[in-house]
Every structure is written in structure tokens, then in C-alpha cells.
Design a protein around this motif. Structure first.
Motif, PDB file in Angstrom:
ATOM      1  N   UNK A  17       0.823  -1.200   0.000  1.00 26.56           N
ATOM      2  CA  UNK A  17       0.000   0.000   0.000  1.00 26.56           C
ATOM      3  C   UNK A  17       0.868   1.265   0.000  1.00 26.56           C
ATOM      4  N   UNK A  18       1.966   1.242   0.759  1.00 23.77           N
ATOM      5  CA  UNK A  18       2.867   2.393   0.752  1.00 23.77           C
ATOM      6  C   UNK A  18       3.479   2.589  -0.624  1.00 23.77           C
ATOM      7  N   UNK A  19       3.774   1.489  -1.306  1.00 20.73           N
ATOM      8  CA  UNK A  19       4.331   1.571  -2.650  1.00 20.73           C
ATOM      9  C   UNK A  19       3.329   2.190  -3.625  1.00 20.73           C
ATOM     10  N   UNK A  20       2.049   1.813  -3.499  1.00 22.76           N
ATOM     11  CA  UNK A  20       1.017   2.381  -4.376  1.00 22.76           C
ATOM     12  C   UNK A  20       0.802   3.860  -4.069  1.00 22.76           C
ATOM     13  N   UNK A  21       0.796   4.228  -2.773  1.00 23.24           N
ATOM     14  CA  UNK A  21       0.595   5.624  -2.397  1.00 23.24           C
ATOM     15  C   UNK A  21       1.736   6.518  -2.853  1.00 23.24           C
ATOM     16  N   UNK A  22       2.934   5.967  -2.977  1.00 20.48           N
ATOM     17  CA  UNK A  22       4.130   6.742  -3.287  1.00 20.48           C
ATOM     18  C   UNK A  22       3.944   7.550  -4.572  1.00 20.48           C
ATOM     19  N   UNK A  56       1.242  14.599  -1.728  1.00 16.88           N
ATOM     20  CA  UNK A  56       2.385  13.780  -2.111  1.00 16.88           C
ATOM     21  C   UNK A  56       2.740  12.860  -0.944  1.00 16.88           C
ATOM     22  N   UNK A  57       2.927  11.578  -1.241  1.00 14.59           N
ATOM     23  CA  UNK A  57       3.394  10.599  -0.266  1.00 14.59           C
ATOM     24  C   UNK A  57       4.745  10.081  -0.735  1.00 14.59           C
ATOM     25  N   UNK A  58       5.727  10.073   0.167  1.00 16.09           N
ATOM     26  CA  UNK A  58       7.035   9.553  -0.207  1.00 16.09           C
ATOM     27  C   UNK A  58       7.832   9.188   1.034  1.00 16.09           C
ATOM     28  N   UNK A  59       8.282   7.941   1.108  1.00 15.84           N
ATOM     29  CA  UNK A  59       9.194   7.475   2.148  1.00 15.84           C
ATOM     30  C   UNK A  59       8.717   7.832   3.557  1.00 15.84           C
ATOM     31  N   UNK A 123      -8.056   8.221   8.681  1.00 13.03           N
ATOM     32  CA  UNK A 123      -8.983   8.150   7.561  1.00 13.03           C
ATOM     33  C   UNK A 123      -9.201   6.694   7.151  1.00 13.03           C
ATOM     34  N   UNK A 124     -10.443   6.309   6.978  1.00 18.40           N
ATOM     35  CA  UNK A 124     -10.715   5.096   6.214  1.00 18.40           C
ATOM     36  C   UNK A 124     -10.404   5.413   4.758  1.00 18.40           C
ATOM     37  N   UNK A 125     -10.055   4.398   3.976  1.00 19.38           N
ATOM     38  CA  UNK A 125      -9.638   4.691   2.608  1.00 19.38           C
ATOM     39  C   UNK A 125      -9.879   3.488   1.708  1.00 19.38           C
ATOM     40  N   UNK A 126      -9.898   3.772   0.400  1.00 16.27           N
ATOM     41  CA  UNK A 126      -9.827   2.755  -0.637  1.00 16.27           C
ATOM     42  C   UNK A 126      -8.723   3.182  -1.598  1.00 16.27           C
ATOM     43  N   UNK A 127      -8.003   2.206  -2.120  1.00 12.41           N
ATOM     44  CA  UNK A 127      -6.788   2.530  -2.860  1.00 12.41           C
ATOM     45  C   UNK A 127      -6.569   1.565  -4.007  1.00 12.41           C
ATOM     46  N   UNK A 128      -6.210   2.115  -5.177  1.00 11.11           N
ATOM     47  CA  UNK A 128      -5.649   1.288  -6.233  1.00 11.11           C
ATOM     48  C   UNK A 128      -4.554   2.075  -6.940  1.00 11.11           C
TER      49      UNK A 128
END
Length: 297
Positions: A17-22, A56-59, A123-128
Motif C-alpha cells: 500500500x505504501x508503494x502504491x501511495x508513493x 504527495x506521499x514519499x518514504x 482516515x478510512x480509505x480505498x486505494x488502487x
């Protein structure tokens, strides 16, 4: 991919999930959800009222900025924030600590009044891979049949570069006729200047609420900037700012506006430390200042 679909172990899912958010995300609207079904999408963005909101999400770091102005605010541009984040199977947690504009002032107030280093938002979330939604500032109660979610789409990757990552200003060096004449460390308890480069985009947040220490002054709002950048790997950096936050009162610009771009010479001491020295290519009156950044890990 919904929050709990994978059969992988929790550590594996967290990394995935962290990789997708990056990367960088642009908010496109708000979803109205009833009984876990999306029933309406309220779009907004630069095509509707000129609104822009980027994350922006990173590291492990999170940045955000918007161009929402408030004529009753002492700060002429939008708001922005910086902090850390964690993601689990069902919750995205932002630990916000600093910011610009109203967000910077709010973070200073809450950190002091609560005696905390950061303020937690769940936050609840959905991610792809291409979009994510986060729900209303908290994980929804099962009895609440209607909820609202911020809807973000991922900005396409433009390019990769050595300078990609999260950086914090640690020194300033003054130059006269190309010769370094003074080096000043940046006190982290007074100024937080952080920036992220990723996929051809950059976002910077500068919080000076510990330095100015007077909320009535415009300078208290600090500043921020978002746009695209180019780094050629040979020491040449160009930052094409598009919109700002806090007290950085620059007009909004089209993407890749070369006339109003910031040009800098970059030298790496090592992979985790570099200096950028502003070029006076367009007679901007900014030459003579070198800024040293250390990588945030």
C-alpha cells in the motif's frame, strides 16, 4: 483494491500500500457514499472554480497544498501541510506537524496547547494504482449510513531522477562573486523547510511559526509551492512553480512556465546531501544564495 481484500500478511500489505501511495495525487472531487455504495460524485478542480489540491506521499512523509484563498486571512495564498503517515489494512493515519498559511498556524497552536509533536488524523480509505479515496477525517461509524470521501487521482510519472526523494534544508551559504563567504545552520526548532521531488513534480513547505512567533504578521504564514521540475543529472535543476501557499504571494502560472521558473546549479556531496545555488539566468535578483539539503529517511 479495497482495504481488506488481499490474503497477504499485514507487513506485506503495508509495504504494498505504501508503494502504491508513493507519488503525487490531485484531488478531483468528493464522493457521497450511502450503505457502502457511491451515489454521487461532486467534482471540483481547476475546470470548476479554479480549485487545486495536491498531495504527495514519499518514504513515510506526507505533503499537501491547495490554492484556496481567504480574503479574511492574513495570508494571501492557499494552505499546505507536512508530516508523517502510516497505512494499515483499513486506516490511513496522517501525523501532521507543520504547514503554511492557516494550516501552519493551526499546527503551531495545537502542538503547543496539547504539548504534542504532531496531530493525528485517521482516515478510512480505498486505494488502487490510479486513484484513492479517504473518508471524512475519521473511520466511519458502522451506524452512520452516509459518508463523504475525498477523491484523488494519481498524477502520471513524467520522469525519474537522482534528486527524487524527501529533503530538509540544513544550511545556507552566502556567496559573493562566486565565493562562499558565510555558512549558517538552519535551526530546526525555528524553521522547517522540507521539499519532495518525485516523478517530475516537486512540493515544498516552509514553516516559520517558531521564528516569527507573532500570528498577526503575514510572515507567520510561511510558504509553499507546487509544480514540475527537471534535473538533467549534470547539475542543472529547473523548478516550474504553478501555485503557492501561505505568504508566498506569487501569481498562479501555467505548467512549465520557463520565464518564471527557478534555475539552480546542484552539486551532490553524497547521495544524501546536496547544495543548490540559484542562477540569475533571468535577472531574478536571487543569485548569491546556496541552500544545503539533507535527505529525510
Amino acid at each position: 483494491m479495497s482495504c481488506g481484500e488481499s490474503s497477504k500478511s499485514s507487513p506485506e500489505k503495508k509495504v504494498e500500500k505504501e508503494s502504491i501511495l508513493d507519488g503525487f495525487w490531485m484531488r478531483k472531487g468528493t464522493l457521497q457514499v450511502v450503505n457502502n455504495v457511491t451515489v454521487d460524485t461532486l467534482f471540483y478542480g481547476e475546470d470548476i472554480e479554479g480549485m487545486k489540491n495536491v498531495k504527495a506521499f514519499s518514504n513515510g512523509s506526507i505533503f499537501w497544498i491547495n490554492n484556496r484563498t481567504d480574503e479574511n486571512s492574513p495570508w494571501t495564498r492557499g494552505n499546505g501541510g507536512y508530516g508523517k503517515f502510516e497505512v494499515t489494512n483499513d486506516t490511513l493515519t496522517e501525523f501532521m506537524s507543520h504547514g503554511s498559511g492557516g494550516m501552519g498556524a493551526a499546527m503551531r497552536y495545537f502542538r503547543d496547547s496539547l504539548n504534542q509533536q504532531s496531530i493525528e488524523f485517521n482516515f478510512a480509505y480505498n486505494l488502487n494504482d490510479n486513484y484513492y479515496t479517504q473518508f471524512g477525517g475519521a473511520v466511519p461509524d458502522s451506524e452512520n449510513k452516509t459518508s463523504y470521501a475525498e477523491y484523488y487521482e494519481k498524477l502520471p510519472s513524467l520522469r525519474k531522477s537522482k534528486i527524487d526523494g524527501v529533503w530538509k534544508r540544513v544550511y545556507e551559504i552566502s556567496y559573493v562573486n562566486g565565493i562562499a563567504v558565510d555558512t549558517t545552520s538552519v535551526p530546526t526548532d525555528a524553521i522547517l523547510d522540507v521539499k519532495v521531488f518525485k516523478d517530475g513534480y516537486f512540493l515544498v513547505q516552509v514553516d516559520v511559526t517558531r521564528l516569527v512567533d507573532d500570528p498577526s504578521k503575514p510572515e507567520y504564514g510561511g510558504g509553499g509551492n507546487f509544480g514540475q521540475f527537471e534535473y538533467d543529472g549534470n547539475g542543472n535543476l529547473v523548478e516550474y512553480g504553478e501555485f503557492t501557499s501561505g505568504n508566498w504571494n506569487f501569481p498562479e502560472r501555467e505548467p512549465r512556465d520557463k520565464r518564471n521558473a527557478h534555475y539552480a546549479a546542484v552539486s551532490f556531496y553524497d547521495d544524501d546531501l546536496y547544495i543548490q545555488i540559484t542562477k540569475d539566468t533571468l535577472n531574478q535578483g536571487q543569485a548569491g544564495r546556496g541552500v544545503v539539503y539533507a535527505r529525510v529517511k
